[in-house]
Design an enzyme around this catalytic site. Structure first.
Site, short mmCIF file in Angstrom:
data_model
loop_
_atom_site.label_atom_id
_atom_site.label_comp_id
_atom_site.label_asym_id
_atom_site.label_seq_id
_atom_site.Cartn_x
_atom_site.Cartn_y
_atom_site.Cartn_z
N THR A 162 0.80 -1.05 -0.02
CA THR A 162 -0.08 -0.01 -0.01
C THR A 162 0.78 1.32 -0.18
O THR A 162 0.57 2.10 -0.80
CB THR A 162 -0.84 -0.05 1.36
OG1 THR A 162 -1.86 -1.05 1.02
CG2 THR A 162 -1.71 1.23 1.25
N GLN A 211 0.42 -9.38 -6.02
CA GLN A 211 0.13 -10.76 -5.84
C GLN A 211 0.64 -11.64 -6.82
O GLN A 211 0.46 -12.96 -6.75
CB GLN A 211 -1.47 -10.83 -6.53
CG GLN A 211 -2.30 -10.25 -5.41
CD GLN A 211 -2.81 -11.00 -4.21
OE1 GLN A 211 -2.32 -12.12 -4.39
NE2 GLN A 211 -3.20 -10.48 -3.33
N SER A 216 4.88 -6.75 -1.85
CA SER A 216 4.79 -7.12 -0.41
C SER A 216 5.16 -8.43 -0.08
O SER A 216 4.86 -9.45 -0.55
CB SER A 216 2.96 -6.80 -0.02
OG SER A 216 2.95 -6.72 1.46
N ALA A 217 5.88 -8.56 1.29
CA ALA A 217 6.43 -9.70 1.68
C ALA A 217 5.20 -10.69 2.31
O ALA A 217 5.54 -11.89 1.90
CB ALA A 217 7.21 -9.40 2.96
N HIS A 218 4.20 -10.14 2.72
CA HIS A 218 3.00 -11.10 3.28
C HIS A 218 2.06 -12.04 2.28
O HIS A 218 1.56 -12.67 2.81
CB HIS A 218 2.47 -10.43 4.42
CG HIS A 218 1.16 -9.64 3.97
ND1 HIS A 218 -0.15 -10.03 3.85
CD2 HIS A 218 1.28 -8.22 3.34
CE1 HIS A 218 -0.93 -9.14 3.35
NE2 HIS A 218 -0.16 -7.98 3.08
N THR A 273 13.46 4.36 10.76
CA THR A 273 14.06 3.29 11.14
C THR A 273 13.67 1.97 10.39
O THR A 273 12.60 1.60 10.76
CB THR A 273 14.38 3.08 12.68
OG1 THR A 273 14.84 4.37 13.25
CG2 THR A 273 15.25 2.03 13.11
N CYS A 279 -9.98 -6.49 2.25
CA CYS A 279 -10.16 -5.17 2.98
C CYS A 279 -11.54 -4.76 2.58
O CYS A 279 -12.45 -3.94 3.27
CB CYS A 279 -9.29 -4.16 2.39
SG CYS A 279 -8.41 -4.35 0.80
C1 PLP Z 1 -2.80 -6.17 -5.51
C2 PLP Z 1 -2.47 -5.72 -4.20
N1 PLP Z 1 -1.88 -4.70 -4.16
C3 PLP Z 1 -1.49 -3.95 -2.93
C4 PLP Z 1 -1.76 -4.51 -1.64
C5 PLP Z 1 -1.59 -4.03 -0.30
O1 PLP Z 1 -0.52 -4.67 0.06
P1 PLP Z 1 -0.31 -4.52 1.65
O2 PLP Z 1 -1.09 -5.37 2.59
O3 PLP Z 1 1.43 -4.76 1.84
O4 PLP Z 1 -0.38 -2.96 2.07
C6 PLP Z 1 -2.83 -5.83 -1.83
C7 PLP Z 1 -2.84 -6.43 -0.65
O5 PLP Z 1 -4.06 -6.79 -0.39
C8 PLP Z 1 -2.92 -6.47 -3.04
O6 PLP Z 1 -3.55 -7.54 -3.37
#
Ligand code: PLP
Length: 383
Positions: free
Chosen positions: A71, A178, A198-200, A236, A324
């Protein structure tokens, strides 16, 4: 034992990521910006992780700016680049199926005077390249497109998009959140200019991500207040989180081919089983240009939110769209952009497989699903 089929929302930590994080939390107390021994050790952790993630992406370590997730990376890319690319123009081309972390910054830029062309997608969720070419103008500074859609898994032709954008002197940002860790994403092979991830979403921790900068144009900093990350992201470093990101990237790099094969086999088993056992279903999104782990299905006439609850009570986690957006009664804007009616979108669920899933789990889901779906359909609606 619960069955987790919501890996596009987030993934469990890969064991290597967990181990790397625990080691750092226990043994590396320093601040990477400090010049003493403890600081240097922490800096080494951050730079090792940067090399590991760079290797997965085919980037050079210096091109990567660590952020607090995708994000933030998307915000940095859009808001930051709109400022620095101002001289090229204030026109941006994007799509109607972007994640809110792209769409909301775009709306903010519009309010500030930028012009945004949002291209629609076909019924299978793909952007038409001719429409992209037609939308590009001399003052188009940036094209921003989601590589793999979070709800449907549909993949865009990023190489062709890069070609279109560059032919008109525009730069390309892709939200590859993704895609990374599920399909090969290599910036040395596909000439994107900026890439968020994104890592998760592939075994790393939540709250860590990056923006890859492949073009000399640098975004204006979004989080200010320190020299970290070439002054593009003050604050940091999240040293343990970054170590987990690096370890997850190394694991994804080593296992990618096997993952693609394993995920696709599970996803296909699920779809074939659903199509066989549940009447009146249809798949949302392109059947080939799609992530190997994602299946979005419309159970025609069913109440998706009720089905989601039944599945949860039965021990199965899936999603009715973006994580979300779950809990909200709005139909998925991604599915409606593909031409689905609000009712069709509300009857759709996303299954996303990942590490820890196996065929026995898929078969358990398939054993119960016909009855659970029937319960959420109006009586007598489907044979
Ligand atoms: C396509 C996409 N972009 C951005 C994000 C946002 O990632 P983060 O959870 O690391 O902020 C997500 C996560 O739901 C996503 O699926």
């Amino acid at each position: 034992m619960r069955i987790y089929l919501d890996h596009n929302a987030t993934t469990p930590l890969h064991p290597d990521a967990l181990e790397a994080m625990i080691r750092v939390l226990r043994e590396v107390p320093g601040n990477p910006s400090s010049t003493h021994h403890e600081g240097s050790e922490a800096k080494r952790v951050v730079e090792t992780a940067r090399e590991q993630v760079a290797a997965l992406l085919g980037a050079t370590p210096r091109e990567l700016v660590f952020t607090g997730g995708a994000t933030e990376a998307n915000n940095l890319a859009l808001a930051g680049l709109a400022t620095t690319l101002h001289e090229r123009g204030r026109h941006i081309v994007s799509t109607t199926v972007e994640h809110p972390s792209v769409e909301e910054p775009l709306r903010r830029l519009e309010a500030e005077g930028a012009e945004v062309a949002r291209l629609g997608v076909d019924p299978e969720g793909r952007v038409d390249l001719d429409a992209v070419r037609a939308a590009l103008r001399d003052d188009t500074a940036l094209v921003s497109v989601i590589w793999a859609n979070n709800e449907t898994g549909v993949l865009q032709d990023v190489a062709a998009l890069a070609e279109c954008a560059h032919a008109r002197g525009a730069l390309l940002h892709v939200d590859a959140t993704q895609a990374v860790g599920k399909i090969p994403v290599r910036v040395d092979e596909v000439p994107v200019d900026f890439l968020s991830t994104s890592a998760h979403k592939f075994g790393g921790p939540k709250g860590v991500g990056l923006l890859a900068l492949r073009h000399e144009a640098l975004p204006e900093a979004f989080v200010r207040g320190g020299p970290q990350e070439r002054r593009l992201r003050g604050g940091t470093h999240n040293v343990a989180g970054i170590a987990g990101f690096g370890a997850a990237a190394a694991a994804a790099h080593a296992e990618l081919d096997a993952r693609v094969e394993r995920y696709a086999a599970l996803r296909d088993r699920l779809w074939v089983g659903i199509a066989e056992k549940v009447p009146d279903v249809r798949r949302n999104g392109h059947a080939e240009h799609v992530l190997p782990n994602t299946l979005n299905v419309e159970f025609c006439g069913a109440q998706g939110d009720v089905l989601l609850e039944i599945l949860d009570l039965e021990g199965i986690a899936v999603s009715a769209g973006a994580a979300c957006a779950s809990g909200s009664i709005d139909p998925s804007s991604v599915l409606t952009a593909m031409g689905r009616s609000p009712e069709e979108a509300r009857a759709s669920l996303r299954f996303s497989v990942g590490e820890g899933n196996d065929t026995a789990q898929i078969d358990r889901v398939l054993a119960g699903l016909p009855e659970w779906v029937a319960r959420t359909r109006p009586p007598g609606s489907v044979a």
